[in-house]
Write an enzyme that holds these catalytic residues in place. Structure first.
Site, PDB file in Angstrom:
ATOM      1  N   ARG A  65      -5.381  -2.860 -12.949  1.00 27.00           N
ATOM      2  CA  ARG A  65      -4.753  -1.550 -13.188  1.00 27.00           C
ATOM      3  C   ARG A  65      -3.274  -1.745 -13.550  1.00 27.00           C
ATOM      4  O   ARG A  65      -2.688  -0.944 -14.262  1.00 27.00           O
ATOM      5  CB  ARG A  65      -4.897  -0.659 -11.944  1.00 27.00           C
ATOM      6  CG  ARG A  65      -6.344  -0.385 -11.550  1.00 27.00           C
ATOM      7  CD  ARG A  65      -6.448   0.335 -10.211  1.00 27.00           C
ATOM      8  NE  ARG A  65      -5.861  -0.435  -9.130  1.00 27.00           N
ATOM      9  CZ  ARG A  65      -5.713   0.019  -7.880  1.00 27.00           C
ATOM     10  NH1 ARG A  65      -6.116   1.236  -7.570  1.00 27.00           N
ATOM     11  NH2 ARG A  65      -5.184  -0.743  -6.945  1.00 27.00           N
ATOM     12  N   HIS A 103      -2.085  -6.894  -1.642  1.00 26.09           N
ATOM     13  CA  HIS A 103      -3.274  -6.036  -1.546  1.00 26.09           C
ATOM     14  C   HIS A 103      -4.189  -6.558  -0.442  1.00 26.09           C
ATOM     15  O   HIS A 103      -4.245  -7.767  -0.196  1.00 26.09           O
ATOM     16  CB  HIS A 103      -4.040  -5.991  -2.875  1.00 26.09           C
ATOM     17  CG  HIS A 103      -4.935  -4.806  -2.974  1.00 26.09           C
ATOM     18  ND1 HIS A 103      -6.222  -4.817  -2.493  1.00 26.09           N
ATOM     19  CD2 HIS A 103      -4.716  -3.553  -3.459  1.00 26.09           C
ATOM     20  CE1 HIS A 103      -6.753  -3.626  -2.697  1.00 26.09           C
ATOM     21  NE2 HIS A 103      -5.871  -2.843  -3.277  1.00 26.09           N
ATOM     22  N   SER A 117      -7.566   6.172   1.549  1.00 26.26           N
ATOM     23  CA  SER A 117      -7.916   7.530   1.080  1.00 26.26           C
ATOM     24  C   SER A 117      -9.427   7.705   0.942  1.00 26.26           C
ATOM     25  O   SER A 117      -9.981   8.714   1.400  1.00 26.26           O
ATOM     26  CB  SER A 117      -7.203   7.852  -0.233  1.00 26.26           C
ATOM     27  OG  SER A 117      -7.401   6.838  -1.187  1.00 26.26           O
ATOM     28  N   HIS A 164       0.034   2.663   1.117  1.00 25.00           N
ATOM     29  CA  HIS A 164      -1.066   3.039   0.202  1.00 25.00           C
ATOM     30  C   HIS A 164      -0.446   3.735  -1.016  1.00 25.00           C
ATOM     31  O   HIS A 164       0.394   3.158  -1.692  1.00 25.00           O
ATOM     32  CB  HIS A 164      -2.062   3.899   0.983  1.00 25.00           C
ATOM     33  CG  HIS A 164      -3.360   4.180   0.283  1.00 25.00           C
ATOM     34  ND1 HIS A 164      -3.831   3.456  -0.771  1.00 25.00           N
ATOM     35  CD2 HIS A 164      -4.306   5.150   0.505  1.00 25.00           C
ATOM     36  CE1 HIS A 164      -5.010   3.947  -1.174  1.00 25.00           C
ATOM     37  NE2 HIS A 164      -5.305   4.987  -0.419  1.00 25.00           N
ATOM     38  N   ASP A 179       0.630   0.115  -8.217  1.00 14.65           N
ATOM     39  CA  ASP A 179       1.831   0.916  -8.009  1.00 14.65           C
ATOM     40  C   ASP A 179       3.099   0.250  -8.554  1.00 14.65           C
ATOM     41  O   ASP A 179       4.130   0.900  -8.688  1.00 14.65           O
ATOM     42  CB  ASP A 179       2.005   1.205  -6.509  1.00 14.65           C
ATOM     43  CG  ASP A 179       0.822   1.980  -5.968  1.00 14.65           C
ATOM     44  OD1 ASP A 179       0.411   2.953  -6.617  1.00 14.65           O
ATOM     45  OD2 ASP A 179       0.285   1.597  -4.907  1.00 14.65           O
TER      46      ASP A 179
HETATM   47  N1  CMX Z   1       6.042  -7.648   0.865  1.00 14.32           N
HETATM   48  C1  CMX Z   1       6.343  -8.216   2.060  1.00 14.32           C
HETATM   49  N2  CMX Z   1       5.431  -8.613   2.952  1.00 14.32           N
HETATM   50  C2  CMX Z   1       4.141  -8.444   2.610  1.00 14.32           C
HETATM   51  C3  CMX Z   1       3.743  -7.906   1.398  1.00 14.32           C
HETATM   52  C4  CMX Z   1       4.753  -7.476   0.497  1.00 14.32           C
HETATM   53  N3  CMX Z   1       4.467  -6.903  -0.666  1.00 14.32           N
HETATM   54  N4  CMX Z   1       2.404  -7.873   1.346  1.00 14.32           N
HETATM   55  C5  CMX Z   1       1.956  -8.370   2.503  1.00 14.32           C
HETATM   56  N5  CMX Z   1       3.013  -8.720   3.284  1.00 14.32           N
HETATM   57  C6  CMX Z   1       2.997  -9.232   4.643  1.00 14.32           C
HETATM   58  C7  CMX Z   1       2.327  -8.218   5.558  1.00 14.32           C
HETATM   59  O1  CMX Z   1       3.236  -7.185   5.916  1.00 14.32           O
HETATM   60  C8  CMX Z   1       1.900  -9.101   6.706  1.00 14.32           C
HETATM   61  O2  CMX Z   1       3.023  -9.365   7.480  1.00 14.32           O
HETATM   62  P1  CMX Z   1       2.928  -9.449   9.106  1.00 14.32           P
HETATM   63  O3  CMX Z   1       1.923 -10.523   9.395  1.00 14.32           O
HETATM   64  O4  CMX Z   1       4.320  -9.798   9.524  1.00 14.32           O
HETATM   65  O5  CMX Z   1       2.476  -8.106   9.565  1.00 14.32           O
HETATM   66  C9  CMX Z   1       1.496 -10.393   5.996  1.00 14.32           C
HETATM   67  O6  CMX Z   1       2.189 -10.372   4.725  1.00 14.32           O
HETATM   68  C10 CMX Z   1       0.019 -10.501   5.729  1.00 14.32           C
HETATM   69  O7  CMX Z   1      -0.413  -9.354   5.023  1.00 14.32           O
HETATM   70  P2  CMX Z   1      -1.661  -9.431   4.009  1.00 14.32           P
HETATM   71  O8  CMX Z   1      -2.848  -9.814   4.788  1.00 14.32           O
HETATM   72  O9  CMX Z   1      -1.308 -10.248   2.828  1.00 14.32           O
HETATM   73  O10 CMX Z   1      -1.748  -7.919   3.504  1.00 14.32           O
HETATM   74  P3  CMX Z   1      -2.442  -6.686   4.216  1.00 14.32           P
HETATM   75  O11 CMX Z   1      -3.866  -6.652   3.809  1.00 14.32           O
HETATM   76  O12 CMX Z   1      -2.151  -6.635   5.666  1.00 14.32           O
HETATM   77  O13 CMX Z   1      -1.654  -5.462   3.545  1.00 14.32           O
HETATM   78  C11 CMX Z   1      -0.681  -4.219   1.788  1.00 14.32           C
HETATM   79  C12 CMX Z   1      -1.882  -5.070   2.214  1.00 14.32           C
HETATM   80  C13 CMX Z   1      -0.972  -3.633   0.415  1.00 14.32           C
HETATM   81  C14 CMX Z   1      -0.495  -3.073   2.772  1.00 14.32           C
HETATM   82  C15 CMX Z   1       0.575  -5.120   1.726  1.00 14.32           C
HETATM   83  O14 CMX Z   1       0.394  -6.107   0.761  1.00 14.32           O
HETATM   84  C16 CMX Z   1       1.857  -4.350   1.459  1.00 14.32           C
HETATM   85  O15 CMX Z   1       2.464  -3.837   2.389  1.00 14.32           O
HETATM   86  N6  CMX Z   1       2.270  -4.240   0.143  1.00 14.32           N
HETATM   87  C17 CMX Z   1       3.419  -3.425  -0.190  1.00 14.32           C
HETATM   88  C18 CMX Z   1       3.055  -1.958  -0.204  1.00 14.32           C
HETATM   89  C19 CMX Z   1       2.171  -1.632  -1.379  1.00 14.32           C
HETATM   90  O16 CMX Z   1       2.448  -1.996  -2.513  1.00 14.32           O
HETATM   91  N7  CMX Z   1       1.090  -0.891  -1.127  1.00 14.32           N
HETATM   92  C20 CMX Z   1       0.220  -0.392  -2.191  1.00 14.32           C
HETATM   93  C21 CMX Z   1      -1.170  -1.017  -2.189  1.00 14.32           C
HETATM   94  C22 CMX Z   1      -2.032  -0.429  -3.268  1.00 14.32           C
HETATM   95  C23 CMX Z   1      -2.389   0.989  -2.953  1.00 14.32           C
HETATM   96  O17 CMX Z   1      -3.093   1.231  -1.950  1.00 14.32           O
HETATM   97  O18 CMX Z   1      -1.949   1.894  -3.656  1.00 14.32           O
END
Ligand code: CMX
Length: 469
Positions: free
Chosen positions: A360, A351, A275, A305, A406
């Site tokens: 948070r 994250h 964002s 996000h 979240d």
């Molecule tokens: N559950 C399952 N798998 C997860 C995970 C979770 N909570 N967090 C990361 N992973 C996975 C990723 O999908 C990725 O898998 P692939 O290699 O198969 O694609 C792997 O672990 C590596 O990811 P990462 O480097 O640890 O995390 P990223 O920086 O790529 O992504 C985020 C960060 C937040 C998108 C991810 O942790 C996620 O999807 N979390 C769940 C959604 C969420 O809570 N989002 C809110 C974030 C805060 C906000 O912006 O509001």
């Protein structure tokens, strides 16, 4: 302020006549206690421009990092490629707003009478000026935002005509876009305003937009989930959050306190998140603050996000309906593995930058421990907190197994009766305006150019590094 060498009485008189009113205004406006936020910024901006100019002159060619091919394919993670002034995120410690952690903000920012959570007005003041405000300054902001809160008729008509099946974030983003009808920045630009004055109009639009967002958001809530009747008038004696909760239809001081905390902590998370980066990027094309912020809200509406706050509750409700409220730890573990094995993420965990529990999350947990320690859903969220991180760690690829903001917010909202999960990201959006619009004012104040990083094709990259399959 410029200094003048006075060489004669005649000259002195001339200087006085020409500059004294401006000098007096300037001096009057920039005392430490002044509530004239625009004058404070007008005083700070030239100094900051000079500081940045000198810094770039001395270090413009100094390298601060490098880019690997994995970074290019990997969402630009870790690339230092942006300047963003209002907050910085440390992977272990979490967010600092202009150098202050969340507990420090809770301590030093002004509060509502009888309240113990910071007023988001204070956080905005801190973000945009870098200074901790006093009570008069936040009171001034509350009044200022009350005065600017009215929505133009066409936006009310538009909101009232959306189908209640349209997602609240789509309604939110569309209404914000339509508010650009009255953009002072777009008008000034079309009339040929000098670029040194852009920030002043971005400031005006940002103040107007922040003031109107609770009204837009409350209208969406009442139309979508209540009887759609009027949200009532803004009360200029109340603060931004109190007006918001009243317009939403809540009359509970504890809920308003939660909202003050909520709107403070969701405001800013440095510049690279979807964002904030989108607002900065779209703003760099000199799109006005309404268009830039609406673009950012479309990014916030993504499930990885901001929409994760909705997804967390949807997921927890699914867990409850499958396992009930007293499920054993093993059953909860099975449910988590089932989520992962079906190719989904555990929402609220992980994250891109953080590597520890999000502060948070922690401050919301502390709020829950204080106000709703025996709530069934809070206990479930606390149990999930014990179980998820070891499982995500066991998965082997997740870089941060800890909860983010979240994972907790929905539980608190549920407790106070705001149960409509699809609405939760709108609350995040209202708060996010404080950080990203403060950032946008500084983008224009510092004259940052249109953003245009270089992209490469896989073919070009392979050639560049001499790769042969
Ligand atoms: N559950 C399952 N798998 C997860 C995970 C979770 N909570 N967090 C990361 N992973 C996975 C990723 O999908 C990725 O898998 P692939 O290699 O198969 O694609 C792997 O672990 C590596 O990811 P990462 O480097 O640890 O995390 P990223 O920086 O790529 O992504 C985020 C960060 C937040 C998108 C991810 O942790 C996620 O999807 N979390 C769940 C959604 C969420 O809570 N989002 C809110 C974030 C805060 C906000 O912006 O509001």
């Amino acid at each position: 302020m410029a200094l003048f060498r006075i060489s004669s009485t005649k000259c002195l008189t001339e200087v006085h006549q020409r500059f004294l009113p401006a000098i007096i205004t300037c001096v009057r406006n920039i005392s430490a206690d002044s509530t004239d936020l625009k004058a404070i910024l007008a005083d700070k901006i030239p100094k900051e421009q000079e500081r940045v100019k000198n810094f770039r002159k001395a270090h413009g060619a100094t390298k601060v990092g490098e880019v690997t091919i994995d970074m290019m394919y990997g969402g630009m993670r870790g690339i230092k490629g942006l300047v963003y002034e209002t907050s910085v995120l440390d992977p272990d410690e979490g967010i600092r707003f202009r150098g202050l952690s969340i507990p420090e903000c809770q301590q030093v920012l002004p509060k509502a009478p009888g309240g113990s959570e910071p007023l988001p007005e204070g956080l905005f003041w801190l973000l945009i000026t870098g200074d901790v405000p006093n009570q008069q300054q936040v009171n001034w902001l509350s009044r200022e935002w009350s005065n600017r809160a009215a929505l133009p008729g066409h936006v009310v008509t538009m909101l009232n005509n959306f189908p209640t099946t349209l997602h609240p974030m789509s309604q939110f983003s569309a209404a914000i876009t339509a508010l650009n009808h009255d953009s002072k920045y777009a008008k000034a630009y079309s009339e040929g305003v000098h670029k040194s004055k852009y920030w002043e109009y971005v400031y005006e639009d940002s103040m107007d937009l922040i003031a109107k967002l609770p009204v837009v958001a409350a209208t969406i809530y009442r139309n979508t989930y209540r009887d759609g009747k009027g949200i009532g008038a803004i009360d200029s004696k109340l603060d931004w959050s109190a007006n918001f909760t009243r317009m939403l239809g809540y009359d509970n001081e504890e809920f308003t306190e939660l909202m003050r905390l909520y709107l403070t902590i969701h405001s800013d998370h440095e510049g690279g998140n979807v964002s904030a980066h989108t607002v900065h990027l779209v703003g760099s094309a000199l799109s006005d603050p309404y268009l830039s912020f609406a673009a950012g809200m479309n990014g916030l509406a993504g499930p990885l996000h901001g929409l994760a706050n909705q997804e967390v509750l949807v997921w927890i409700q699914k867990l409850r309906s499958e396992l009930g409220d007293n499920a054993s730890e093993d059953k909860v573990k099975d449910f988590i593995w089932k989520t992962l094995k079906s190719g989904q993420v555990v929402p609220g965990y992980g994250h891109a930058v953080l590597r520890k529990t999000d502060p948070r999350y922690t401050c919301q947990r502390e709020f829950a421990l204080k106000h709703l320690p025996d709530d069934v859903l809070f206990k479930l969220v606390s149990n999930i907190y014990k179980v998820v991180p070891p499982i995500l760690t066991e998965l082997g690829k997740v870089k941060n197994p800890w909860p983010n903001v979240d994972a907790h917010s929905g539980v608190l909202l549920q407790y106070y009766g705001l149960k409509e999960m699809n609405y939760y990201t709108v609350l995040f959006g209202v708060s996010r305006a404080l950080g990203v619009l403060a950032g946008l004012v500084w983008d224009r104040a510092l004259g940052l150019p249109i953003e245009r990083p270089k992209s490469m094709s896989t073919e070009g990259l392979m050639k560049a590094v001499g790769y042969k399959a």
